[in-house]
Design an enzyme around this catalytic site. Structure first.
Site, PDB file in Angstrom:
ATOM      1  N   ASP A   1       0.005  11.113  -2.014  1.00 36.58           N
ATOM      2  CA  ASP A   1       1.062  12.841  -1.731  1.00 36.58           C
ATOM      3  C   ASP A   1       0.382  13.767  -2.055  1.00 36.58           C
ATOM      4  OD1 ASP A   1       0.951  11.717  -4.371  1.00 36.58           O
ATOM      5  OD2 ASP A   1       2.702  13.005  -4.880  1.00 36.58           O
TER       6      ASP A   1
ATOM      7  N   ASP B   1      14.292   6.195  -6.937  1.00 36.44           N
ATOM      8  CA  ASP B   1      14.534   6.889  -8.315  1.00 36.44           C
ATOM      9  C   ASP B   1      14.614   8.171  -8.236  1.00 36.44           C
ATOM     10  OD1 ASP B   1      11.965   7.987  -8.540  1.00 36.44           O
ATOM     11  OD2 ASP B   1      11.026   6.277  -9.425  1.00 36.44           O
TER      12      ASP B   1
ATOM     13  N   SER C   1       0.808  -0.878  -0.073  1.00 36.08           N
ATOM     14  CA  SER C   1      -0.294   0.015   0.121  1.00 36.08           C
ATOM     15  C   SER C   1       0.783   0.939   0.425  1.00 36.08           C
ATOM     16  CB  SER C   1      -0.924   0.005   1.502  1.00 36.08           C
ATOM     17  OG  SER C   1      -1.453   1.311   1.182  1.00 36.08           O
TER      18      SER C   1
END
Length: 573
Positions: A497, A409, A387
């Protein structure tokens, strides 16, 4: 000018011996009212000695120092010894002076006061091989008489810094002072620099030099293709302009400046003809020269930006109220992205203020910690459920208030990371990050940074690269009020976010986000097949749905706009 000095206690009186190489002599001062008032006691030697010390040993007083002013003297590689029956002299030279006149890496130059341990005298020396203060070396003195001197190197007992240049002594470490306390224990004090002297000026000069080099290469390309010849006029005005006014004719009268300009342009055009005669741009060699010149220009542009904007020592920790601090890095990943993670850990663990790296492991086989090359502890937190909400799970083991949520990344400089940390410590109640977004309009639509730039403002910061307060953000995200939002995140497997931004905005009427512009950032997932959101349009469509749902749950963000360039630090342009 006093650069270095040593304090001594002789005859129950405190003395100071500052370095006087610039004055050309070695002076001894007596404390009249320690430590604020001193008086000159005596000039010990009229020699420009560097890093000198005086020590009582074997019934005599010994003075060690380096005189780099002599002809044929190796700078930082010369050592002399003097002896006397009193610290006030007179001083007599050792029979074998100069004791050393050798390679500067051998530790001949003194690196602090000597010390006596278990009856043995130890001298501290500087290895100045690659740079002044490269490292400290310690020598055990086996023979010290008026006629003989012998010492052997012993281990210093300190570990090399694991963070390289970002360590406290990453740039220089050249003095050590060891003293025994009244308790019998020993204490050692070392100096160290993170940033070389003049680093800011050096970076600016190199940056400007890169810019000028790019300009020269652009002119070179213009000469080769003939562009310069077509855009540089040989006279102030063309002859076919027709009738001109008397004022214009008066202005065109020859003068020193116009003559020199015409001469320069003429030579420039001749150079263009000469180069094109030598290098035909229509041939393979000519095209290769053009391509290499363009590539060199691109490299120089990157170097210039890095030196001028991204450098100036900002990769070192910034003090706030004269205090330094640390933060925890947190990233979320899984087994298919292990190569990203290894590169991520190796790079960011060397950043100055990073205390620990926490890896939220969502699925797959756990890697072994021995696989990571890290300068700080790495902790892997395995999750039961895959999750995105796990990113903000409450973690009692995190010991710092500041947490940098950074995707595995994203690669950026330690310079940029430290800048963001400095801004967060100025605004710990806000989300401080590197990727701004603007949510506005009647129909909420998720857009890229270009939209925010076009409207000169932002009201959201992506937490894939952002600082947050672990004691506030995690509790807020896992509160009862945020449950509905977390269910949306699980349903769409996206927007965690975005949810945190809405939760911050819902909790206060003040500003909740701050932007910091990185010098550069690279998305390494683009080089592999494991990018989370390769279909940008589909990804943006899902996030637009999130905006609508979160706006209904927690209110609008449209009235929270912050303009770019609002702060005085210049990092939010």
């Amino acid at each position: 000018m006093v650069i270095d000095c040593l304090l001594y206690i002789f005859f129950k009186q405190i003395y100071m011996m500052p370095e006087g190489s610039a004055k050309g002599d070695l002076r001894l001062f007596k404390a009249v009212n320690f430590p604020t008032k001193w008086t000159l006691e005596k000039i010990l030697l009229k020699k420009p000695l560097v890093d000198s010390f005086v020590i009582p040993y074997g019934g005599k007083f010994w003075l060690f120092g380096s005189d780099h002013s002599g002809i044929g003297t190796e700078k930082n590689g010369q050592l002399e010894i003097w002896y006397s029956t009193s610290p006030l002299g007179p001083w007599r030279p050792h029979k074998k002076n100069p004791i050393y006149n050798t390679d500067k890496s051998m530790g001949a130059r003194n690196g602090g006061r000597p010390f006596v341990y278990e009856g043995n005298l130890y001298r501290v020396g500087q290895d100045c091989g690659e740079t002044y203060g490269r490292r400290i070396r310690v020598f055990k003195v086996e023979i010290l008489t008026r006629d003989e001197f012998k010492e052997v190197e012993v281990s210093l007992g300190t570990q090399e810094p694991t963070k390289g240049r970002n360590a406290w002594n990453g740039a220089r470490n050249h003095h050590l002072d060891v003293q025994q306390l009244s308790s019998g224990q020993w204490v050692g004090v070392l100096d160290g620099d993170r940033v070389p002297s003049g680093d800011t000026n050096r970076r600016f000069i190199l940056g400007c030099a890169s810019v000028f080099a790019v300009a020269a290469l652009v002119i070179l390309v213009g000469l080769l293709v003939g562009a310069v010849n077509s855009i540089v006029p040989l006279s102030w005005c063309p002859h076919n302009m027709g009738k001109r006014s008397d004022a214009l004719l008066s202005w065109e009268k020859p003068n020193l400046l116009s003559s020199k300009l015409r001469l320069f342009c003429s030579r420039l055009n001749r150079a263009s003809s000469f180069l094109r005669a030598k290098i035909n741009v229509n041939t393979f060699t000519g095209r290769l020269v053009i391509v290499l010149t363009i590539l060199a220009s691109m490299v120089l542009v990157c170097l210039g930006v890095g030196y001028i904007y991204g450098g100036s020592g900002a990769q070192e920790p910034y003090p706030l109220n004269d205090q330094y601090s640390q933060f925890t890095m947190l990233t979320m990943t899984y087994d298919a992205r292990l190569w990203n993670l290894k590169m991520y850990v190796k790079h960011y663990s060397r950043c100055s203020s990073v205390r620990e790296i926490v890896v939220v492991w969502n699925k797959g086989k756990l890697p072994d910690l021995s696989e990571f090359d890290s300068a700080v502890p790495v902790r892997i937190r395995q999750e039961e459920k895959n999750s995105l909400n796990n990113r903000f799970r409450i973690d009692p083991k995190i010991r710092t208030r500041a947490v940098l949520e950074l995707d595995d990344d994203i690669m950026m400089t330690c310079d940029d990371v430290e800048r963001g940390f400095k801004v967060w410590r100025d605004h710990p109640d806000r989300i401080v990050g590197f990727y701004p977004r603007l949510v506005n309009g009647k129909t909420l639509k998720y857009r890229a940074e270009r939209h925010a730039r076009r409207h000169n403002g932002y009201n959201m910061i992506l937490t894939g690269a952002a600082f947050i307060d672990s004691q506030v953000a995690f509790k807020r995200y896992w509160s009862k009020e945020a449950q509905a939002g977390r269910e949306v995140v699980d349903e769409l497997f996206n927007c965690e976010d975005v949810l945190l931004n809405y939760l911050y905005a819902n909790s206060t009427s003040s500003k909740t986000v701050e932007y910091v512009k990185p010098a550069w950032a690279i998305d390494t997932s683009k080089f592999s097949s494991v990018a989370i959101s390769r279909n940008t349009q589909a990804h943006y469509k899902v996030r637009s749905i999130c905006l609508e749902k979160f706006a209904q749950m927690y209110g609008s963000l449209t009235d929270r706009k912050s303009e770019f360039g609002r702060r005085k630090d210049g990092w939010d342009v």
